[in-house]
Scaffold this motif. Structure first.
Motif, short mmCIF file in Angstrom:
data_model
loop_
_atom_site.label_atom_id
_atom_site.label_comp_id
_atom_site.label_asym_id
_atom_site.label_seq_id
_atom_site.Cartn_x
_atom_site.Cartn_y
_atom_site.Cartn_z
N ILE A 186 122.65 29.67 44.70
CA ILE A 186 124.10 30.03 44.60
C ILE A 186 124.90 29.73 46.04
CG2 ILE A 186 126.09 31.70 44.51
CD1 ILE A 186 124.10 33.21 42.30
N GLY A 187 124.16 30.36 46.96
CA GLY A 187 124.66 29.76 48.42
C GLY A 187 124.81 28.42 48.59
N VAL A 236 126.11 36.76 51.84
CA VAL A 236 125.34 35.41 51.49
C VAL A 236 124.43 34.93 52.67
CG1 VAL A 236 125.64 33.06 50.79
CG2 VAL A 236 127.34 34.87 49.99
N LEU A 237 125.12 35.24 53.93
CA LEU A 237 124.38 34.63 55.03
C LEU A 237 122.78 35.39 55.08
CD1 LEU A 237 123.86 33.08 57.63
CD2 LEU A 237 125.40 34.74 58.96
N LYS A 238 123.24 37.08 55.01
CA LYS A 238 121.69 37.65 55.00
C LYS A 238 120.65 37.36 53.78
CE LYS A 238 121.60 41.31 52.70
NZ LYS A 238 121.11 42.14 51.50
N VAL A 246 107.59 25.99 51.31
CA VAL A 246 108.54 25.16 50.70
C VAL A 246 109.46 24.54 51.81
CG1 VAL A 246 110.57 25.31 49.21
CG2 VAL A 246 108.61 26.77 48.83
N THR A 247 110.11 23.18 51.68
CA THR A 247 110.73 22.44 52.44
C THR A 247 111.99 23.19 52.58
OG1 THR A 247 109.42 20.43 51.96
CG2 THR A 247 111.74 20.37 53.03
N LEU A 248 112.38 23.30 53.86
CA LEU A 248 113.53 24.14 54.07
C LEU A 248 114.93 23.26 54.36
CD1 LEU A 248 111.77 26.65 56.65
CD2 LEU A 248 112.60 26.95 54.27
N SER A 249 115.06 22.01 54.16
CA SER A 249 116.14 21.08 54.65
C SER A 249 117.43 21.86 54.04
CB SER A 249 115.95 19.86 54.22
OG SER A 249 114.53 19.42 54.40
N LEU A 250 117.55 22.10 52.68
CA LEU A 250 118.89 22.56 52.26
C LEU A 250 119.28 24.08 52.74
CD1 LEU A 250 118.88 21.16 48.60
CD2 LEU A 250 120.20 20.43 50.31
N LEU A 251 118.18 24.71 52.76
CA LEU A 251 118.13 26.17 53.15
C LEU A 251 118.73 26.27 54.64
CD1 LEU A 251 115.58 28.37 51.49
CD2 LEU A 251 118.21 28.74 51.53
N GLY A 267 120.37 24.00 56.44
CA GLY A 267 121.72 23.63 56.45
C GLY A 267 122.82 24.31 55.91
N ALA A 268 122.48 25.11 54.96
CA ALA A 268 123.44 26.19 54.37
C ALA A 268 123.32 27.42 55.44
CB ALA A 268 122.73 26.80 53.15
#
Length: 291
Positions: free
Chosen positions: A179-180, A239-241, A255-260, A262-263
């Motif tokens: 969702i975030g 959401v940030l928390k 798990v690869t963190l690329s999207l997280l 950036g978010a």
């Protein structure tokens, strides 16, 4: 209300807790509420809730104790102080605290002899007010059965995820990571459309009704475009928390963190620019050109 209706204590009457309280009351369940800042809880008296001056007073006669606080530290502090007053009640832990936080609180429950159910919720302010949350639960089946009237009042459905506390919180983190990240992706495209001289409403309009559309595209996109992010359905700092919890969990699992990554960066930047108390749609500020 029937003679068998469980008495509910709800600790934490923020945006979500207040909505959940009203849904419980609509279902005819007796509810006592407590909030660290008691003035924030008092308006619920007009809806039929009993407002307790202390958390211990709130839980003392309860059959089900619901915690809806900001983080694991807050929950641990409050429950640690009132555990002796909880007695045989079911503790339904609904705050978003991730698997590690849930493991901590499950140990606390074991040490203090409490019946613990991991019970985070999916949904925002509107579903909380309407009793349409998705209730995620894991824990002893008999304890969930005892809490089921409260779960039914607050949610449109309950997903039972096994006897092991932590499975529900793990699924909540998975869902909130999506969702975030989705909302940040919408914000990026809105800002890109604006920078290209396009009407950003044409972006959401182009997706409307198609396979790539979703309620979030339309609702959050509209809030970003119209600048109506002050009415927080899901507060940006919350959401940030949650995304930080998701990132920590993903890192532990390899798990690869690329999207997280950036978010988290986008929400952190928007929060730092003063949008933390706004709806999560305020993340659009992180993508718009400076100045």
């Amino acid at each position: 209300m029937t003679a068998s209706s469980p008495k509910i204590a709800l600790l934490g009457t923020g945006t979500m807790g207040a909505g959940m309280t009203r849904s419980l009351l609509r279902a005819g369940l007796p509810v006592t509420v407590w909030n660290r800042t008691v003035e924030k809880a008092r308006p619920l008296a007009d809806d039929g809730a009993t407002v307790a001056e202390s958390a211990a007073d709130a839980v003392r006669e309860a059959d089900v104790v619901i915690t809806m606080l900001f983080d694991a530290d807050s929950v641990e502090s409050v429950i640690g102080d009132v555990a002796d007053a909880i007695g045989d009640a079911v503790w339904l832990q609904s705050s978003t605290i991730g698997p590690d936080g849930t493991a901590r609180l499950a140990r606390l429950a074991d040490e203090r002899g409490l019946t613990f159910v991991d019970g985070p919720v999916l949904g925002t302010k509107g579903p909380a007010e309407q009793g349409k949350l998705v209730m995620l639960v894991s824990g002893p089946a008999d304890a969930i059965d005892r809490a089921q009237p409260a779960l039914d009042a607050m949610g449109s459905r309950t997903m039972r995820l096994g006897d092991e506390p932590g499975r529900a919180s793990a699924l909540k983190i998975v869902a909130n990571a999506f969702i975030g990240t989705l909302t940040a992706a919408i914000a990026q495209s809105v800002a890109l459309a604006e920078s290209l001289g396009l009407d950003p409403a044409d972006f959401t309009g182009a997706l409307a009704g198609g396979a790539s559309d979703s309620p979030y595209v339309q609702v959050k996109g509209k809030a970003m475009i119209e600048g109506t992010t002050e009415d927080a359905q899901f507060q940006l700092d919350g959401v940030l928390k949650d995304l930080r919890l998701a990132r920590g969990t993903a890192e532990q699992q390899g798990v690869t963190l690329s999207l997280l990554d950036g978010a988290v960066e986008a929400y952190d930047r928007a929060s730092g620019d003063g949008h933390g108390s706004e709806d999560m749609a305020g993340v659009v500020a992180a993508f718009r050109p400076a100045g």
